[in-house]
Design an enzyme around this catalytic site. Structure first.
Site, PDB file in Angstrom:
ATOM      1  N   ASP A 315       0.813  -1.222   0.000  1.00  0.00           N
ATOM      2  CA  ASP A 315       0.000   0.000   0.000  1.00  0.00           C
ATOM      3  C   ASP A 315       0.846   1.272   0.000  1.00  0.00           C
ATOM      4  OD1 ASP A 315      -2.289  -1.535   0.104  1.00  0.00           O
ATOM      5  OD2 ASP A 315      -3.103  -0.591   1.908  1.00  0.00           O
ATOM      6  N   HIS A 447     -22.009 -28.209 -14.971  1.00  0.00           N
ATOM      7  CA  HIS A 447     -23.408 -27.792 -14.908  1.00  0.00           C
ATOM      8  C   HIS A 447     -24.080 -28.442 -13.714  1.00  0.00           C
ATOM      9  CE1 HIS A 447     -27.407 -26.594 -16.136  1.00  0.00           C
ATOM     10  NE2 HIS A 447     -27.796 -27.840 -15.848  1.00  0.00           N
TER      11      HIS A 447
HETATM   12  P1  FAD Z   1      -0.496  -3.081   5.938  1.00  0.00           P
HETATM   13  O1  FAD Z   1      -1.355  -4.266   5.954  1.00  0.00           O
HETATM   14  O2  FAD Z   1      -1.099  -1.764   6.219  1.00  0.00           O
HETATM   15  O3  FAD Z   1       0.662  -3.366   7.007  1.00  0.00           O
HETATM   16  C1  FAD Z   1       1.605  -2.426   7.330  1.00  0.00           C
HETATM   17  C2  FAD Z   1       2.121  -2.738   8.737  1.00  0.00           C
HETATM   18  O4  FAD Z   1       3.259  -1.932   8.974  1.00  0.00           O
HETATM   19  C3  FAD Z   1       1.130  -2.400   9.841  1.00  0.00           C
HETATM   20  O5  FAD Z   1       0.925  -3.529  10.669  1.00  0.00           O
HETATM   21  C4  FAD Z   1       1.815  -1.284  10.637  1.00  0.00           C
HETATM   22  O6  FAD Z   1       1.587  -1.369  12.031  1.00  0.00           O
HETATM   23  C5  FAD Z   1       3.272  -1.543  10.324  1.00  0.00           C
HETATM   24  N1  FAD Z   1       4.129  -0.367  10.422  1.00  0.00           N
HETATM   25  C6  FAD Z   1       3.965   0.844   9.827  1.00  0.00           C
HETATM   26  N2  FAD Z   1       5.022   1.641  10.082  1.00  0.00           N
HETATM   27  C7  FAD Z   1       5.846   0.918  10.866  1.00  0.00           C
HETATM   28  C8  FAD Z   1       7.108   1.167  11.452  1.00  0.00           C
HETATM   29  N3  FAD Z   1       7.759   2.332  11.268  1.00  0.00           N
HETATM   30  N4  FAD Z   1       7.679   0.204  12.211  1.00  0.00           N
HETATM   31  C9  FAD Z   1       7.058  -0.979  12.414  1.00  0.00           C
HETATM   32  N5  FAD Z   1       5.873  -1.289  11.864  1.00  0.00           N
HETATM   33  C10 FAD Z   1       5.291  -0.354  11.096  1.00  0.00           C
HETATM   34  N6  FAD Z   1      -7.615  -5.761   0.504  1.00  0.00           N
HETATM   35  C11 FAD Z   1      -7.963  -6.863  -0.189  1.00  0.00           C
HETATM   36  O7  FAD Z   1      -7.223  -7.301  -1.080  1.00  0.00           O
HETATM   37  N7  FAD Z   1      -9.131  -7.533   0.090  1.00  0.00           N
HETATM   38  C12 FAD Z   1      -9.974  -7.100   1.038  1.00  0.00           C
HETATM   39  O8  FAD Z   1     -11.015  -7.722   1.262  1.00  0.00           O
HETATM   40  C13 FAD Z   1      -9.645  -5.941   1.760  1.00  0.00           C
HETATM   41  N8  FAD Z   1     -10.462  -5.488   2.731  1.00  0.00           N
HETATM   42  C14 FAD Z   1     -10.102  -4.370   3.430  1.00  0.00           C
HETATM   43  C15 FAD Z   1     -10.976  -3.896   4.397  1.00  0.00           C
HETATM   44  C16 FAD Z   1     -10.664  -2.776   5.116  1.00  0.00           C
HETATM   45  C17 FAD Z   1     -11.614  -2.275   6.172  1.00  0.00           C
HETATM   46  C18 FAD Z   1      -9.433  -2.107   4.885  1.00  0.00           C
HETATM   47  C19 FAD Z   1      -9.056  -0.886   5.688  1.00  0.00           C
HETATM   48  C20 FAD Z   1      -8.562  -2.557   3.917  1.00  0.00           C
HETATM   49  C21 FAD Z   1      -8.897  -3.696   3.179  1.00  0.00           C
HETATM   50  N9  FAD Z   1      -8.066  -4.188   2.182  1.00  0.00           N
HETATM   51  C22 FAD Z   1      -8.424  -5.293   1.461  1.00  0.00           C
HETATM   52  C23 FAD Z   1      -6.785  -3.543   1.865  1.00  0.00           C
HETATM   53  C24 FAD Z   1      -5.633  -4.317   2.542  1.00  0.00           C
HETATM   54  O9  FAD Z   1      -5.853  -4.351   3.926  1.00  0.00           O
HETATM   55  C25 FAD Z   1      -4.317  -3.632   2.224  1.00  0.00           C
HETATM   56  O10 FAD Z   1      -4.159  -3.498   0.828  1.00  0.00           O
HETATM   57  C26 FAD Z   1      -3.153  -4.444   2.772  1.00  0.00           C
HETATM   58  O11 FAD Z   1      -3.260  -4.627   4.163  1.00  0.00           O
HETATM   59  C27 FAD Z   1      -1.829  -3.763   2.439  1.00  0.00           C
HETATM   60  O12 FAD Z   1      -0.792  -4.528   2.944  1.00  0.00           O
HETATM   61  P2  FAD Z   1       0.602  -3.878   3.352  1.00  0.00           P
HETATM   62  O13 FAD Z   1       1.448  -5.006   3.800  1.00  0.00           O
HETATM   63  O14 FAD Z   1       1.092  -3.016   2.259  1.00  0.00           O
HETATM   64  O15 FAD Z   1       0.298  -2.906   4.571  1.00  0.00           O
END
Ligand code: FAD
Ligand code: NAI
Length: 468
Positions: A315, A447
């Site tokens: 993200d 089917h």
């Molecule tokens: P994240 O999951 O945001 O993880 C980042 C982590 O980094 C967090 O745990 C945070 O605490 C940690 N962090 C940040 N900065 C630091 C730091 N400096 N030191 C240590 N730790 C740190 N996507 C789908 O594909 N399907 C779905 O059904 C879906 N449903 C969703 C529903 C909701 C309500 C929301 C809000 C999002 C949803 N998403 C869904 C989107 C999905 O959650 C994100 O795309 C995904 O979590 C991104 O993954 P990531 O690893 O990039 O970041």
């Protein structure tokens, strides 16, 4: 280059244990690297497992069961009386589902000998990550810090009356009137949860369609389907102010282009106008990692930032904010760090809205094809003509396929329908393998199955659907 024989030296340190970070860590460990992952949350799994995909799907499933018991069972001759909602139990079950998932990631870390560095990670310098007062050496740093809810000027989130998705997953009572700001994925999924449990739901969307980044026909049809379920839509409308009191919120809204202001009274307001990259506390400025114009970590096509040895995925970088995109980027990057050729095909990433019916989409929309000047053929098939959908009593929606007019290659697939998020997989595979509509049409489909609607839509591209 770090000497990784020391206990505080690693080949890779991943910052953030969401689906991007934890999967990257696992793949890197599988490939023989010494890996640590920094996570400041008390549990692993990031937004997705803790406050995103998993808890929202738990509540969607539970609320769907409740809605079926109250409104649908009777049509099947299943008579149940006195159906009652135990919201506390529903929330407790959601917490159990989350807990099992986050513990699963902890198990995977132990299994793959990944060190969890608990706390907030900061990049002290290339090759150095600080967590609390410890500094760790590493060859590669992967930023996987995810995203946070986008704020809106004039709207102060208190996570009680004015909530983000995180608060909307935790409500301890069904709001009488829930107003959702933003007709995107979160608004429609969490709006569905609370609508099914009895809330009146109004969605205020700035643009003139819900799900505005999807194929226009999908947004328009889905709006009608949700309206039948009781949703009210205020499209082309913006919120200019919100005042919360003990009992609710007064929202001031007006037409997006300006006009007379109106007040909407809500018990709870859900702010869901998108998410933004989260980089606070990482120290990117000091180390010189460049952000793009939208505050995301800038990378090349292989997730390398402008600073050698520092990468970013998920993200926090450009691209769809989806858990499976983050995961696939995590795998591909780990493979590249191991000297392999990891890759993610941006053309074949599914997007699913887990409402009922579900919305699922992959590849190009009609609007994109028009803008790119690509001649295309459309094949459509409605679920009203699909035997399985009729047997299920779930005939809302259709399959729409877009194929290149000259070559017949599949370019886009858009589905509203029962289990659309599951059946889209066939079309993701088809696009990944460069299949034509004809290939899909000539593939034998069981089917009676919902997938037959896909086969029929593929036949319809050539003007020869059989059941319509
Ligand atoms: P994240 O999951 O945001 O993880 C980042 C982590 O980094 C967090 O745990 C945070 O605490 C940690 N962090 C940040 N900065 C630091 C730091 N400096 N030191 C240590 N730790 C740190 N996507 C789908 O594909 N399907 C779905 O059904 C879906 N449903 C969703 C529903 C909701 C309500 C929301 C809000 C999002 C949803 N998403 C869904 C989107 C999905 O959650 C994100 O795309 C995904 O979590 C991104 O993954 P990531 O690893 O990039 O970041
Ligand atoms: P979104 O980008 O899906 O939708 C935001 C909506 O808000 C858009 O329709 C936009 O036009 C509208 N909007 C923007 N500013 C507005 C304003 N001032 N007033 C009214 N409307 C406004 O974002 P959402 O729903 O917040 O989700 C965030 C991210 O989380 C998305 O990128 C999504 O991919 C991800 N997510 C994915 C899910 C899934 O895959 N099933 C489920 C939930 C979230």
């Amino acid at each position: 280059m770090a000497d990784t024989s020391a206990t505080n030296a690693f080949d890779v340190i991943v910052i953030g244990a969401g689906p991007g970070g934890y999967v990257c860590a696992i793949r890197a460990a599988q490939l023989g690297m010494k890996v640590a992952c920094v996570e400041k949350r008390a549990t692993l799994g990031g937004t997705c497992l803790n406050v995103g995909c998993i808890p929202s799907k738990a509540l969607l499933q539970s609320s769907e069961n409740y809605a079926a018991a109250t409104h649908e069972f009777a049509a099947h001759g299943v008579m149940v009386e006195g159906v009652k909602l135990d919201l506390a139990r529903m929330q407790a079950r959601k917490a159990e589902v989350v807990s099992a998932n986050v513990k699963g990631v902890e198990f995977l870390f132990r299994k793959n000998k990944i060190t969890w560095l608990k706390g907030e990670g900061r990049i002290a310098a290339p090759g150095k990550v600080a967590v609390s007062d410890q500094v760790y050496d590493t060859k590669h740093i992967v930023i996987a810090t995810g995203s946070e809810s986008m704020p809106l000027k004039g709207i102060e989130v208190d996570e009680k009356r004015i909530v983000t998705s995180t608060g909307a997953l935790e409500l301890d009572a069904v709001p009488g009137h829930l107003v959702v700001i933003g007709g995107g994925v979160i608004g429609l999924e969490l709006g569905s949860v609370w609508a099914r449990l009895g809330a009146r739901v109004t969605v205020v969307e700035f643009l003139d369609s819900i799900l505005p980044t999807m194929d226009r026909e999908i947004g328009r049809s889905f709006e009608r389907i949700l309206a039948k379920q009781g949703f009210t839509f205020r499209l082309g409308t913006r919120v200019t102010a919100a005042t919360a009191d003990e009992k609710g919120v007064d929202l001031t809204i007006e037409a997006a282009g300006g006009g007379t202001a109106e007040t909407l009274r809500a018990d709870v307001v859900l702010l869901a106008i998108g998410r933004r990259a989260y980089t606070a506390g990482l120290g990117l400025d000091a180390v010189g990692v460049a952000l793009d114009e939208r505050g995301r970590v800038g990378t090349d096509a292989h997730w390398a930032t402008n600073v050698p040895g520092i990468y970013a995925i998920g993200d926090v970088v450009a691209g769809p904010m989806l858990a499976h995109t983050a995961e696939d980027e995590g795998v591909a990057l780990a493979e590249r760090l191991a000297g392999q050729a990891g890759h993610v095909n941006d053309e074949a990433i599914p997007g699913v809205v887990y409402t009922w019916p579900e919305v699922a989409t992959v590849g190009r929309t009609e609007e994109q094809l028009k803008a790119e000047g690509i001649a295309y053929a459309v094949g459509k098939f409605p679920f009203t003509a699909n035997g399985r959908a009729r047997a299920m009593g779930s005939t809302d929606g259709f399959v729409k396929l877009l194929a290149d007019k000259q070559t017949d290659r599949l370019l886009g697939a858009h589905i509203i329908g029962p289990d659309a998020g599951t059946i889209i997989a066939e079309l993701v595979t088809a696009i990944e393998f460069g299949a034509s509509a004809e290939d899909v049409a000539r593939t034998c489909h069981a089917h009676p199955s919902l997938g037959e609607a896909i086969k029929e839509a593929a036949l319809a591209v050539g003007g020869r659907a059989l059941h319509i």
